[in-house]
Design an enzyme around this catalytic site. Structure first.
Site, mmCIF file in Angstrom:
data_model
loop_
_atom_site.group_PDB
_atom_site.id
_atom_site.type_symbol
_atom_site.label_atom_id
_atom_site.label_comp_id
_atom_site.label_asym_id
_atom_site.label_seq_id
_atom_site.Cartn_x
_atom_site.Cartn_y
_atom_site.Cartn_z
ATOM 1 N N ALA A 90 0.833 -1.204 0.000
ATOM 2 C CA ALA A 90 0.000 0.000 0.000
ATOM 3 C C ALA A 90 0.870 1.257 0.000
ATOM 4 O O ALA A 90 0.659 2.171 -0.810
ATOM 5 C CB ALA A 90 -0.932 -0.011 1.210
ATOM 6 N N GLY A 91 1.858 1.300 0.872
ATOM 7 C CA GLY A 91 2.666 2.508 1.017
ATOM 8 C C GLY A 91 3.547 2.794 -0.189
ATOM 9 O O GLY A 91 3.596 3.915 -0.687
ATOM 10 N N ARG A 142 -10.894 -20.982 6.104
ATOM 11 C CA ARG A 142 -9.861 -20.896 7.132
ATOM 12 C C ARG A 142 -10.416 -20.941 8.549
ATOM 13 O O ARG A 142 -9.893 -21.655 9.403
ATOM 14 C CB ARG A 142 -9.081 -19.583 6.954
ATOM 15 C CG ARG A 142 -8.259 -19.572 5.693
ATOM 16 C CD ARG A 142 -7.574 -18.245 5.479
ATOM 17 N NE ARG A 142 -6.718 -18.346 4.296
ATOM 18 C CZ ARG A 142 -5.977 -17.361 3.819
ATOM 19 N NH1 ARG A 142 -5.955 -16.196 4.412
ATOM 20 N NH2 ARG A 142 -5.237 -17.540 2.750
#
Lengths: 641, 255
Positions: A44-45, A333
């Site tokens: 994201a960054g 999961r």
């Protein structure tokens, strides 16, 4: 507190297009007058920093590792989903949206999830153009696989290292902008506070981890791309450095924290081998395609993997196949994790600790041969052998669930802005797209969607309305005050000189949360956990021992600051879990079960995202609710029987 | 297990360092090497001694952060990362020597922690395809044969840990640089800039103070991701081909 989702009106499929048109633009010549801070350089960054710099904004990017390439996105194995429908098997943007919202057990915002599915196709194009070496077919086109029980093949992958290749792609785009002078990169630098004046985010306070220097950085907007908080449990599949500090300190400056109790526990991890255990290693979910999960029908304390063959077929309980005949070992999961834990709770767990179940490939090897299994899972089998010393070709693997991902995070509106104007949260740091449970291969998709294709549009609207003159310099008293606060905290940590190490206290916190706020939760346990965490926090501030000084590289000090924040977050997670008296996705409240013992959602009371407001030191936080409206999907109960 | 550890301790970049010896009585064969160090550090803290600083993060062999030079080998005796090395590899009673990466271009920050920012600067010099976000063709409009894609992947698997530099008697970064140059030289996306990329990355590599390659192949032997020295051959070819058709380079080297 006033907060609104800013979800655009109109039909689902047109919301993002219309919204993009309605967003105000910043004139190309004016973009260079704005400064944007990006904290964290994972998917994201790095993608956000690169994309904003390409547009012409001046970006300062920060990471605590020695290089942006180390961010924990790098460890993602399986793949990235995209609704390309290259396989002609019936996939579409709508189907990816539907699967994601259903997989999240209807606890996410329709509009956000639809946008995620919509931009997923652009991500693959972008990554390929950057030179990301995705798996290909002999004809030269991209290969796909089905992942995590999805009925279509929409997962793109690069062997078992998809996260690595995508991150290196984003890192290369970031590097290009560093070279171009549009991004100034600060490595080994940790964000320790957000500065807010007139209700707007104005900058951050950082610590240079090598020199210990505390610095102020001002900007027109701040983006937190700082990942999840799974390490609150001490043991998780997260990297050792992953932490909640940036998000938590933003929370204490007014950003609401959403759904903190939503943590994903992955069923197939390598079990704990002893007290020295420092982290858990994930074994790809794909192993359940061929492995059969079992425990002995009666307790066999300390049963080793090499002794598994001594248990005759008639004395084995293939519990997932028994309880869920139609999905068998491929249940989602959360279901697989919970059932594995139940077997161990019944005393039927295997291995030295009794906290493991077998994942057995003997039948698969007999059916298709060792070579086929090796071609599919060779690297995973090797990794397993390297870590445990056991050979999975000869004996079953032992697996146990582990904390893997946090769906909760900073509350954000449709523009990814937190409840503090000018402060954004992207990727795992926000709560926006996965509801109560994340599907496999969707974390990479969300991180890159936020960074490449959402924030470059939405931030412009805020900046255009703000104007470049509306900036506060680091000489403002608010920066001084924040620096004083950071220094005071560091001095306090160094002055306690108690008898316990940071890790010891962290481990206790983790065990408490694992026991009571992990795979299954009940009121009594949660209340006990809340009390225990409060005691632990008090113990921490009286008994922690942090050696060394503040003006040097001091990793114990770094850890201590992060664990102090985990101690506060832990209590909020428990409060959130206490408040949500339904079961949904990862959150299994024992009080809310169907007669068959499966999770029971209560849509009439809990179809909302919780958004918690910080009210001051040792004050109870205030709960706000963002009601979720489902105009396009029909809410159904999940069933895997 | 019991082991004796000789560990390099150095307060900071400018202070002279030295080996210190520690007796470690509580070692389990199931511990990873880093977990063994964690346990030692806990004991040190309890005794009021500053813990040994070392870099680490993912602890699953992919982030490239861990970097210990163990018994004369980067990442120790196995071809893996330090975090994936387990104590069962060692003998009870063994003496293990632990040092930081030793290279002029990787100055020691503290104890076993070194500064590898030179690697980032080499990547910034040209380790990318110049595309902006958006405006790219559909992913399947760039067909790439599977063999080429797989080979590019093998090069792209580099984790940037620096073991190649630590292993090399010349402290050469050729394996690291060649892995990135190869990835983009193989893929059509990287073709437009291949000459400029090779020249700029090599120029930056030289400017950072890494040594030359003298073909001992120690880098390949120690690389935890099995990056092949054939990448270096490809880098040489790329570089010479760029030099003869001369792209003007102004970053710290080249012409």
């Amino acid at each position: 507190m006033k907060f609104e989702s800013k979800t655009p009106e109109g039909p689902l499929a047109e919301k993002w297009t219309k919204h993009k048109f309605n967003l105000k633009l910043v004139n190309p010549a004016n973009k260079r007058k704005y400064e944007v801070i990006v904290v964290g350089t994972g998917l994201a960054g790095a993608s956000a920093a690169a994309s904003l710099a390409e547009l012409g904004y001046n970006v300062k990017a920060f990471c605590f590792q020695d290089s942006p390439r180390r961010a924990h996105s790098i460890a993602a194995q399986g793949g990235i989903n995209a609704a390309k429908n290259y396989q002609n098997d019936g996939d579409s943007v709508y189907r990816l949206f539907y699967d994601t919202i259903k997989g999240g057990d209807y606890r996410s915002r329709e509009a956000n999830v639809y946008r995620l599915a919509e931009v997923s196709v652009n991500i693959i194009d972008q990554c390929v153009a950057q030179g990301v070496p995705f798996a290909r077919e002999y004809g030269g086109l991209l290969a796909n696989r089905s992942f995590g029980g999805a009925q279509v093949s929409r997962t793109f992958y690069a062997r078992g290292q998809t996260g690595q290749q995508l991150l290196l792609g984003a890192y290369s785009a970031l590097n290009r902008q560093i070279a171009n002078g549009k991004v100034k990169m600060y490595t080994r630098t940790e964000m320790l506070d957000v500065v807010v004046t007139d209700g707007k985010a104005r900058g951050i306070i950082t610590r240079d981890l090598v020199t210990g220097k505390i610095e102020a950085h001002s900007a027109h907007a701040v983006l937190l791309c700082t990942g999840g908080y799974g390490n609150v449990f001490y043991l998780s599949t997260n990297a050792k450095g992953s932490n909640v500090t940036a998000a938590w300190r933003a929370h204490k400056k007014g950003a609401l924290f959403a759904n903190p109790c939503f943590t994903q526990i992955h069923p197939t991890c390598i079990p704990v081998s002893g007290d020295h255990q420092s982290k858990l290693t994930l074994m790809s979910e794909s192993l359940r395609n061929d492995g059969r999960v079992w425990v002995p029908k009666t307790a066999h304390k300390g049963l080793k993997a090499k002794e598994a063959a001594s248990i005759p077929e008639s004395d084995r309980d293939y519990f997932l196949e028994r309880k869920y005949p139609s999905f068998g070992n491929l249940v989602p999961r959360d279901v697989a994790s919970r059932n594995g834990k139940m077997m161990c709770d019944e005393g039927r767990g295997v291995g030295a600790t009794g906290l493991a179940v077998f994942l057995d490939f003997a039948d698969a090897i007999k059916r298709v041969g060792r070579d086929v299994i090796s071609a599919k899972y060779g690297n995973l089998f090797d990794m397993y052998k390297q870590i445990t010393g056991d050979d999975p070709y000869e004996m079953p693997m032992m697996i146990f669930p582990a904390v893997h991902y946090t769906m909760g995070g900073l509350w954000v509106d449709y523009n990814l802005m937190t409840s503090v104007p000018g402060l954004y949260a992207l990727g795992e740091a926000n709560y926006s797209d996965h509801g109560a449970n994340r599907l496999g291969a969707s974390a990479l998709m969300q991180g890159l969607a936020d960074g490449y294709f959402v924030i470059p549009y939405t931030i412009g609207d805020y900046l255009a309305h703000l104007g470049w003159n509306d900036k506060v310099g680091t000489d403002h008293p608010a920066f001084k005050e924040a620096i004083d606060g950071v220094n005071a905290k560091i001095s306090k940590l160094l002055s306690i000189k108690g008898k316990k190490t940071v890790d010891e206290l962290h481990r206790e916190l983790g065990l408490t949360l694992w026991e009571h706020c992990g795979m299954s939760r009940n009121e009594e346990g949660l209340k006990a956990a809340k009390k225990k965490i409060q005691e632990l926090r008090a113990d921490f501030w009286q008994n922690v021992n942090v050696l060394g000084g503040s003006n040097e590289l001091n990793m114990e000090l770094e850890k201590a600051g992060r664990v102090a924040d985990f101690m506060e977050l832990g209590e909020l997670m428990v409060d959130d879990a206490l408040n949500r008296k339904e079961s949904c996705g990862c959150h299994f409240r024992e009080e809310s079960q169907t007669p068959e013992g499966e999770a029971l959602r209560i849509d009439s009371d809990y179809a909302f995202s919780s958004a918690w407001e910080y009210k001051g030191e040792n004050q109870p936080e205030e709960l706000h609710k963002e009601e979720l409206h489902f105009e396009n999907v029909k809410l159904t109960q999940r069933s895997y029987k | 297990m019991k082991i004796t550890l000789k560990v390099w301790r150095q307060k900071n970049r400018t202070t002279k360092g030295e080996f210190k010896t520690y007796q470690h009585e509580h070692v389990s064969p199931d511990m990873s090497f880093l977990e063994m160090m964690d346990v030692l550090n806990t004991e040190l803290i309890k005794k009021g001694e500053e813990p040994i600083h070392f870099d680490h993060d993912c602890r699953e062999g992919i982030c490239g952060m861990c970097s210990m030079y163990i018994n004369g080998h980067p990442h120790g005796p196995l071809q893996t990362t330090t975090c994936q090395l387990h104590m069962r590899t060692f003998k009870d009673g063994e003496t293990i020597t632990v040092e930081p990466w030793r290279a002029q271009a990787f100055p020691v920050i503290k104890d076993l922690v070194v500064d590898r920012s030179a690697f980032d600067r080499i990547q910034q010099a040209g380790g990318y395809v110049s595309v902006n976000t958006g405006g790219v063709p559909d992913a399947n409009e760039i067909p790439i044969s599977k063999n080429i894609a797989d080979e590019a992947f093998d090069s792209a698997a580099c984790i940037g840990c620096g073991a190649c530099v630590a292993a090399c008697k010349n402290s050469s970064a050729m394996l690291f640089v060649s892995a990135k140059v190869s990835q983009f030289a193989l893929l059509p996306q990287g073709h437009a800039e291949r000459k400029e990329r090779a020249e700029k990355m090599v120029a930056q590599m030289d400017a950072e103070g890494f040594g030359n390659c003298s073909n001992t192949k120690a880098c390949e032997a120690e690389c935890p991701k099995a990056i092949s020295v054939s990448n270096i051959a490809r880098l040489n070819r790329e570089y010479f081909s760029a030099m003869v058709s001369s792209y003007k380079v102004t970053v710290g080297g080249g012409e």
